[in-house]
Design a protein around this motif. Structure first.
Motif, PDB file in Angstrom:
ATOM      1  N   THR A 241       0.836  -1.209   0.000  1.00  0.00           N
ATOM      2  CA  THR A 241       0.000   0.000   0.000  1.00  0.00           C
ATOM      3  C   THR A 241       0.864   1.248   0.000  1.00  0.00           C
ATOM      4  O   THR A 241       0.518   2.261  -0.622  1.00  0.00           O
ATOM      5  N   ALA A 242       2.025   1.189   0.666  1.00  0.00           N
ATOM      6  CA  ALA A 242       2.952   2.329   0.669  1.00  0.00           C
ATOM      7  C   ALA A 242       3.461   2.605  -0.743  1.00  0.00           C
ATOM      8  O   ALA A 242       3.513   3.760  -1.189  1.00  0.00           O
ATOM      9  N   ILE A 243       3.831   1.545  -1.472  1.00  0.00           N
ATOM     10  CA  ILE A 243       4.332   1.720  -2.841  1.00  0.00           C
ATOM     11  C   ILE A 243       3.232   2.298  -3.731  1.00  0.00           C
ATOM     12  O   ILE A 243       3.471   3.207  -4.537  1.00  0.00           O
ATOM     13  N   ILE A 244       2.011   1.772  -3.566  1.00  0.00           N
ATOM     14  CA  ILE A 244       0.887   2.275  -4.364  1.00  0.00           C
ATOM     15  C   ILE A 244       0.628   3.748  -4.045  1.00  0.00           C
ATOM     16  O   ILE A 244       0.380   4.566  -4.940  1.00  0.00           O
ATOM     17  N   SER A 245       0.701   4.092  -2.774  1.00  0.00           N
ATOM     18  CA  SER A 245       0.453   5.473  -2.366  1.00  0.00           C
ATOM     19  C   SER A 245       1.518   6.417  -2.909  1.00  0.00           C
ATOM     20  O   SER A 245       1.225   7.570  -3.245  1.00  0.00           O
ATOM     21  N   ILE A 246       2.759   5.933  -3.011  1.00  0.00           N
ATOM     22  CA  ILE A 246       3.819   6.756  -3.595  1.00  0.00           C
ATOM     23  C   ILE A 246       3.500   7.077  -5.050  1.00  0.00           C
ATOM     24  O   ILE A 246       3.791   8.175  -5.537  1.00  0.00           O
ATOM     25  N   SER A 247       2.879   6.118  -5.740  1.00  0.00           N
ATOM     26  CA  SER A 247       2.500   6.386  -7.129  1.00  0.00           C
ATOM     27  C   SER A 247       1.504   7.536  -7.209  1.00  0.00           C
ATOM     28  O   SER A 247       1.515   8.319  -8.158  1.00  0.00           O
ATOM     29  N   ASN A 248       0.633   7.671  -6.185  1.00  0.00           N
ATOM     30  CA  ASN A 248      -0.278   8.820  -6.123  1.00  0.00           C
ATOM     31  C   ASN A 248       0.496  10.116  -5.937  1.00  0.00           C
ATOM     32  O   ASN A 248       0.156  11.148  -6.526  1.00  0.00           O
ATOM     33  N   VAL A 249       1.536  10.066  -5.090  1.00  0.00           N
ATOM     34  CA  VAL A 249       2.366  11.256  -4.874  1.00  0.00           C
ATOM     35  C   VAL A 249       3.018  11.681  -6.184  1.00  0.00           C
ATOM     36  O   VAL A 249       2.979  12.856  -6.565  1.00  0.00           O
ATOM     37  N   VAL A 250       3.607  10.705  -6.888  1.00  0.00           N
ATOM     38  CA  VAL A 250       4.296  11.002  -8.147  1.00  0.00           C
ATOM     39  C   VAL A 250       3.327  11.593  -9.165  1.00  0.00           C
ATOM     40  O   VAL A 250       3.594  12.643  -9.774  1.00  0.00           O
ATOM     41  N   ALA A 251       2.187  10.910  -9.368  1.00  0.00           N
ATOM     42  CA  ALA A 251       1.227  11.355 -10.381  1.00  0.00           C
ATOM     43  C   ALA A 251       0.698  12.751 -10.056  1.00  0.00           C
ATOM     44  O   ALA A 251       0.542  13.596 -10.953  1.00  0.00           O
ATOM     45  N   SER A 252       0.421  13.018  -8.790  1.00  0.00           N
ATOM     46  CA  SER A 252      -0.124  14.322  -8.394  1.00  0.00           C
ATOM     47  C   SER A 252       0.891  15.434  -8.571  1.00  0.00           C
ATOM     48  O   SER A 252       0.563  16.537  -9.027  1.00  0.00           O
ATOM     49  N   VAL A 253       2.144  15.160  -8.187  1.00  0.00           N
ATOM     50  CA  VAL A 253       3.206  16.166  -8.334  1.00  0.00           C
ATOM     51  C   VAL A 253       3.444  16.478  -9.801  1.00  0.00           C
ATOM     52  O   VAL A 253       3.559  17.646 -10.204  1.00  0.00           O
ATOM     53  N   VAL A 254       3.520  15.435 -10.644  1.00  0.00           N
ATOM     54  CA  VAL A 254       3.728  15.637 -12.078  1.00  0.00           C
ATOM     55  C   VAL A 254       2.576  16.439 -12.681  1.00  0.00           C
ATOM     56  O   VAL A 254       2.784  17.390 -13.448  1.00  0.00           O
ATOM     57  N   ALA A 255       1.334  16.069 -12.328  1.00  0.00           N
ATOM     58  CA  ALA A 255       0.165  16.754 -12.879  1.00  0.00           C
ATOM     59  C   ALA A 255       0.119  18.212 -12.457  1.00  0.00           C
ATOM     60  O   ALA A 255      -0.131  19.102 -13.279  1.00  0.00           O
ATOM     61  N   ALA A 256       0.362  18.474 -11.164  1.00  0.00           N
ATOM     62  CA  ALA A 256       0.318  19.855 -10.673  1.00  0.00           C
ATOM     63  C   ALA A 256       1.422  20.695 -11.308  1.00  0.00           C
ATOM     64  O   ALA A 256       1.202  21.855 -11.674  1.00  0.00           O
ATOM     65  N   SER A 257       2.615  20.120 -11.438  1.00  0.00           N
ATOM     66  CA  SER A 257       3.724  20.854 -12.052  1.00  0.00           C
ATOM     67  C   SER A 257       3.383  21.240 -13.488  1.00  0.00           C
ATOM     68  O   SER A 257       3.639  22.369 -13.915  1.00  0.00           O
ATOM     69  N   GLN A 258       2.801  20.303 -14.231  1.00  0.00           N
ATOM     70  CA  GLN A 258       2.418  20.591 -15.606  1.00  0.00           C
ATOM     71  C   GLN A 258       1.343  21.661 -15.677  1.00  0.00           C
ATOM     72  O   GLN A 258       1.402  22.577 -16.504  1.00  0.00           O
ATOM     73  N   THR A 259       0.347  21.553 -14.807  1.00  0.00           N
ATOM     74  CA  THR A 259      -0.783  22.480 -14.847  1.00  0.00           C
ATOM     75  C   THR A 259      -0.378  23.894 -14.446  1.00  0.00           C
ATOM     76  O   THR A 259      -0.818  24.874 -15.054  1.00  0.00           O
ATOM     77  N   ILE A 260       0.481  23.994 -13.425  1.00  0.00           N
ATOM     78  CA  ILE A 260       0.910  25.309 -12.959  1.00  0.00           C
ATOM     79  C   ILE A 260       1.911  25.941 -13.930  1.00  0.00           C
ATOM     80  O   ILE A 260       2.020  27.163 -14.031  1.00  0.00           O
ATOM     81  N   THR A 306     -10.168  26.507 -12.807  1.00  0.00           N
ATOM     82  CA  THR A 306     -10.341  27.843 -12.221  1.00  0.00           C
ATOM     83  C   THR A 306      -9.205  28.798 -12.540  1.00  0.00           C
ATOM     84  O   THR A 306      -9.359  30.015 -12.377  1.00  0.00           O
ATOM     85  N   GLY A 307      -8.061  28.270 -12.939  1.00  0.00           N
ATOM     86  CA  GLY A 307      -6.904  29.124 -13.182  1.00  0.00           C
ATOM     87  C   GLY A 307      -6.218  29.591 -11.916  1.00  0.00           C
ATOM     88  O   GLY A 307      -5.354  30.469 -11.950  1.00  0.00           O
ATOM     89  N   GLN A 308      -6.579  29.010 -10.766  1.00  0.00           N
ATOM     90  CA  GLN A 308      -5.981  29.394  -9.488  1.00  0.00           C
ATOM     91  C   GLN A 308      -4.678  28.631  -9.280  1.00  0.00           C
ATOM     92  O   GLN A 308      -4.680  27.458  -8.932  1.00  0.00           O
ATOM     93  N   LYS A 309      -3.551  29.309  -9.469  1.00  0.00           N
ATOM     94  CA  LYS A 309      -2.247  28.651  -9.362  1.00  0.00           C
ATOM     95  C   LYS A 309      -1.458  29.108  -8.138  1.00  0.00           C
ATOM     96  O   LYS A 309      -0.393  28.566  -7.852  1.00  0.00           O
ATOM     97  N   LYS A 310      -1.985  30.084  -7.412  1.00  0.00           N
ATOM     98  CA  LYS A 310      -1.289  30.579  -6.230  1.00  0.00           C
ATOM     99  C   LYS A 310      -1.510  29.639  -5.049  1.00  0.00           C
ATOM    100  O   LYS A 310      -2.575  29.068  -4.884  1.00  0.00           O
ATOM    101  N   LYS A 311      -0.467  29.539  -4.219  1.00  0.00           N
ATOM    102  CA  LYS A 311      -0.525  28.614  -3.083  1.00  0.00           C
ATOM    103  C   LYS A 311      -1.147  29.244  -1.843  1.00  0.00           C
ATOM    104  O   LYS A 311      -1.718  28.542  -1.008  1.00  0.00           O
ATOM    105  N   THR A 312      -1.064  30.561  -1.720  1.00  0.00           N
ATOM    106  CA  THR A 312      -1.536  31.228  -0.496  1.00  0.00           C
ATOM    107  C   THR A 312      -3.019  30.972  -0.211  1.00  0.00           C
ATOM    108  O   THR A 312      -3.368  30.603   0.919  1.00  0.00           O
ATOM    109  N   PRO A 313      -3.943  31.158  -1.178  1.00  0.00           N
ATOM    110  CA  PRO A 313      -5.352  30.857  -0.888  1.00  0.00           C
ATOM    111  C   PRO A 313      -5.569  29.397  -0.494  1.00  0.00           C
ATOM    112  O   PRO A 313      -6.416  29.098   0.353  1.00  0.00           O
ATOM    113  N   PHE A 314      -4.804  28.498  -1.097  1.00  0.00           N
ATOM    114  CA  PHE A 314      -4.903  27.079  -0.750  1.00  0.00           C
ATOM    115  C   PHE A 314      -4.520  26.862   0.717  1.00  0.00           C
ATOM    116  O   PHE A 314      -5.204  26.136   1.454  1.00  0.00           O
TER     117      PHE A 314
END
Length: 430
Positions: A241-260, A306-314
């Motif tokens: 489950t730890a390995i699977i969860s790391i895949s979520n970390v990787v996918a989310s980081v890659v997606a957010a980096s691309q989107t921002i 939404t186009g919201q890329k700033k971290k402060t409101p988050f």
């Protein structure tokens, strides 16, 4: 009309808050139903869920991957909870074992992050793999969202026309504003859509839920499921489950980096730090007896919508959610967000995630190799999603958790085929 910085930040904060709430409110109800919890227990679980979601998201944004990515109840953990509930003899004892399982999973993730081993997973997440992951994720969850939009979640097994109409109206408002509106109307599409949908829902159907006599302030209970219990079988389950969860970390980081719009050069460090913090967050989920959280790739869909890329409101939104968890009347009020409206807003953000999946898969020209690999991953991954969970009952629980998850099966197949079938010079399709 030009908005002041304060007004803009306030609106963006509340929009993020609504997204956090809409993404977190459903899982406590689902798990409560699986384990036959009563109303007070589900409210307590929801309180602890809001606390851990807010705290986990805040810690990640400040000290982990440092991106505006929501930490939310993980789909893999919902599967683990469900499978262990079906195979366990006593539900209360199963919850105590699950507490220990989440803590051990957190320990494995923490060590993998601290020793910088998690970044070794990053190279296998090629655009083909991430595109497959995002696409199968939308397939896996779209059915759940659609059920919620049609009013099928709960005791009803037929479409609730009035609820479905309001849900699709909310869906169209969010999408319409984000695509065709200009300025602040486009930026706050999710906020406006949920506000309009919730108002219409109350006018048509009245308020949901009954008035409850709850304390104005309450600290979330520690180890509410009971004293953690250990079983040797949880060790392999925790590691996988730890390995699977790391895949979520990787996918989310890659997606957010691309989107921002980040160049991705820091993704390895972000993955290591994010994995370390996810380990801590899993431990907190065990201590507070809730569902373990992982970075949600759906956050990228929200950012794109939404186009919201700033971290402060988050960050402000996570603090509000964290503090609100200490006030049961607020939790009770939030729990009454109409399910059709919340699911409609989430479904709208998934439209952007589908686009992200397609862009990743087609980043390079499609050739026979890529089409074959993606085709196999899609067919078997989506086919697994349609299999009844009972067909895996004869397998060991650790294999049940893996094989019953179509998202994991499909993504793993694409990873495996990409590593075994190396890219060659093959003419692309015209």
């Amino acid at each position: 009309m030009q908005q002041s910085t304060f007004t803009k930040t306030t609106m963006e904060t509340f929009q993020w808050l609504l997204f956090l709430l809409a993404s977190a409110v459903a899982m406590p109800i689902v798990i409560g139903s699986v384990f036959h919890l009563d109303g007070a227990e589900i409210t307590g679980l929801m309180q602890r869920t809001f606390l851990t979601v807010g705290l986990a998201s805040l810690l990640q944004a400040l000290f982990g991957h440092r991106l505006p990515i929501m930490e939310g109840p993980a789909g893999i953990w919902v599967s683990v909870f469900t499978v262990m509930a079906a195979t366990g003899s006593f539900l209360s004892a199963t919850l105590q074992t699950l507490t220990t399982t989440m803590i051990f999973t957190g320990l494995f993730m923490f060590l993998l992050g601290v020793f910088k081993l998690s970044k070794r997973i990053l190279p296998i997440f090629t655009p083909l793999v991430t595109g497959t992951f995002f696409f199968l994720l939308t397939v896996q969850l779209s059915g759940t969202f659609l059920e919620g939009m049609l009013g099928l979640q709960g005791s009803s097994d037929t479409i609730q026309l009035s609820k479905a109409t309001i849900a699709f109206l909310t869906f169209l408002i969010v999408l319409g504003l984000s695509i065709f509106a200009k300025g602040w109307l486009s930026s706050y599409a999710v906020f406006i859509g949920i506000l309009i949908g919730w108002t219409i829902f109350v006018l048509v159907n009245g308020t949901s839920g009954n008035a409850q006599d709850v304390a104005k302030f309450a600290l979330p209970n520690l180890f509410a499921f009971g004293k953690p219990t250990f079983d040797i079988s949880i060790i392999p389950i925790s590691f996988i489950t730890a390995i699977i969860s790391i895949s979520n970390v990787v996918a989310s980081v890659v997606a957010a980096s691309q989107t921002i719009g980040l160049d991705g050069k820091d993704n390895a460090d972000r993955v290591n730090n994010g994995t370390t913090l996810s380990g801590i967050n899993h431990g907190l989920a065990g201590i507070f007896s809730t569902i373990a959280n992982v970075p949600l790739a759906t956050s990228s869909g929200f950012i794109a919508l939404t186009g919201q890329k700033k971290k402060t409101p988050f960050i402000y939104a996570t603090i509000i959610l964290l503090l609100g968890a200490f006030f049961p009347p607020i939790v009770t009020f939030i729990a009454n967000i109409p399910s059709p409206v919340a699911n409609a807003a989430l479904m709208a953000s998934f439209v952007q995630l589908v686009g992200l999946a397609i862009r990743n898969i087609t980043l390079k020209p499609l050739d026979e190799r890529k089409v074959t690999i993606v085709g196999i991953g899609y067919l078997i991954g989506m086919g697994t999603m349609f299999l009844p969970t009972e067909v895996f009952n004869g397998l060991p629980s650790i294999i049940q958790n893996v094989m019953s998850n179509g998202l994991l099966v499909g993504t793993a197949l694409v990873i495996l085929l990409e590593q075994l079938w190396r890219e060659k010079e093959i003419s692309s399709f015209k």
